[in-house]
Enzyme design. Structure first.
Site, mmCIF file in Angstrom:
data_model
loop_
_atom_site.group_PDB
_atom_site.id
_atom_site.type_symbol
_atom_site.label_atom_id
_atom_site.label_comp_id
_atom_site.label_asym_id
_atom_site.label_seq_id
_atom_site.Cartn_x
_atom_site.Cartn_y
_atom_site.Cartn_z
ATOM 1 N N ILE A 111 3.630 -11.355 3.274
ATOM 2 C CA ILE A 111 3.545 -10.242 4.215
ATOM 3 C C ILE A 111 4.451 -9.134 3.681
ATOM 4 O O ILE A 111 5.368 -9.390 2.908
ATOM 5 C CB ILE A 111 3.928 -10.648 5.651
ATOM 6 C CG1 ILE A 111 5.310 -11.317 5.695
ATOM 7 C CG2 ILE A 111 2.880 -11.558 6.251
ATOM 8 C CD1 ILE A 111 5.746 -11.747 7.092
ATOM 9 N N ASP A 112 4.177 -7.912 4.087
ATOM 10 C CA ASP A 112 4.912 -6.764 3.562
ATOM 11 C C ASP A 112 6.400 -6.831 3.901
ATOM 12 O O ASP A 112 6.807 -7.496 4.859
ATOM 13 C CB ASP A 112 4.341 -5.459 4.124
ATOM 14 C CG ASP A 112 2.904 -5.220 3.692
ATOM 15 O OD1 ASP A 112 2.547 -5.647 2.578
ATOM 16 O OD2 ASP A 112 2.146 -4.623 4.472
ATOM 17 N N LYS A 113 7.180 -6.092 3.150
ATOM 18 C CA LYS A 113 8.631 -6.018 3.378
ATOM 19 C C LYS A 113 8.954 -5.657 4.823
ATOM 20 O O LYS A 113 9.821 -6.270 5.455
ATOM 21 C CB LYS A 113 9.237 -4.976 2.426
ATOM 22 C CG LYS A 113 10.712 -4.682 2.673
ATOM 23 C CD LYS A 113 11.185 -3.514 1.814
ATOM 24 C CE LYS A 113 12.614 -3.143 2.150
ATOM 25 N NZ LYS A 113 13.071 -1.949 1.394
#
Length: 310
Positions: free
Chosen positions: A146-148
């Site tokens: 998942i994104d930062k």
């Protein structure tokens, strides 16, 4: 995950049986080498590390009875990623899996220029040698990401068999993945399904976009609560493309609050990143073969923003 400097390539040899005749070369080797993904085997074939009767063949080659197949499995590369004693929120752990609750602003795995303080650095310290090696030294154990700036549930594979099992479920779209987010505007419909293909933005390769020749992407949206200028929603992923929820939400005119790429440049509510939380994750356990499900409460940053928009 610490590899020895004198590690050597491993040579494996197989003789094709009659009932195996007709299988593609990569499919045949996948069945023989159960702890390796088919994509990794395809890479080894592409690198000309596989010979059939002394000849280099392509992955699509149909094997024949009595074919002699020799594969040269590359030795693991030296691990250059440093284990770091970074606290992680462990939701569940057994011999196959580690389920963690990733905070916002934490990168999942190292990349050029950023080799420290990632989730991988943390799980290397916690799990030591007990992580799958399928995705190499940069992403040990990482099945999906998942994104930062996205918080929430993430699954880690502690061995290659678990990794392959979970990756296959991702490929089959059978994993339950539910997210919650806050978007701009008041969404009129209670439920919306977006089925639009996603690929690289032809005008900006750092962005994703809805493009005709992209990969099929399906997101099921549902309203949780409407506010004056925003809507609290949940999204169930049928597919898992890069930035899928963010791109699909923007495509229906309701970009995520705080999204620096697909959202408006100015907003009355200031955020450190998109308000997106991976709330629920469910799948078939690699060993027990039973369905398991894990949930994560909304984090404090998300609740604070909800209180502001109320």
């Amino acid at each position: 995950m610490n590899n020895k400097e004198n590690a050597k390539d491993e040579i494996r040899e197989f003789l094709v049986l009659g009932e195996e005749e007709g299988d593609r070369l990569d499919v045949y080797l996948s069945s023989q080498l159960g702890d390796m993904s088919r994509s990794y085997i395809q890479k080894i074939i592409k690198d000309k590390k596989v010979k059939v009767n002394g000849k280099i063949e392509k992955a699509k080659y149909a094997v024949k009875e009595d074919d002699n197949i020799v594969i040269e499995i590359p030795a693991p590369k030296l691990l250059e990623i440093i284990p770091q004693n970074i606290p992680i929120d462990i939701v569940y752990e057994d011999n196959d899996l580690l389920i963690v609750n990733k905070p916002q602003d934490m990168v999942v795995h190292p990349a050029p220029g950023n080799y420290e303080n990632t989730l991988v650095n943390a799980i290397l310290y916690h799990c030591k040698d007990n992580l799958s090696s399928i995705n190499g030294v940069i992403r040990p154990g990482i099945v999906h990401r998942i994104d930062k700036d996205t918080s929430g549930i993430l699954m880690i594979a502690k061995n290659n068999n678990a990794h392959n099992c979970l990756a296959e479920q991702l490929k089959d779209h059978s994993i339950t993945r539910e997210y919650e987010f806050i978007c701009h505007g008041v969404v009129k419909e209670d439920k919306i399904t977006v089925d639009k293909p996603i690929g690289r933005n032809p005008k900006d390769r750092l962005k994703m976009a809805i493009v005709k020749d992209g990969k099929r992407a399906v997101t099921h949206f549902e309203v949780i609560q409407r506010y004056e200028n925003f809507t609290h929603m949940k999204a169930n992923l049928e597919t898992g493309r890069t930035h899928q929820i963010r791109v699909h939400a923007a495509s229906i005119g309701h970009p995520l609050l705080g999204d620096p790429i697909y959202g408006p440049k100015n907003s009355k509510i200031k955020c450190s990143g998109q308000t997106l939380h991976a709330r629920k994750l469910g799948f078939i356990h690699p060993t027990t073969k039973e369905y398991v499900e894990f949930n994560s409460e909304l984090p404090s940053y998300f609740m604070e923003i909800l209180n502001k928009i109320k």
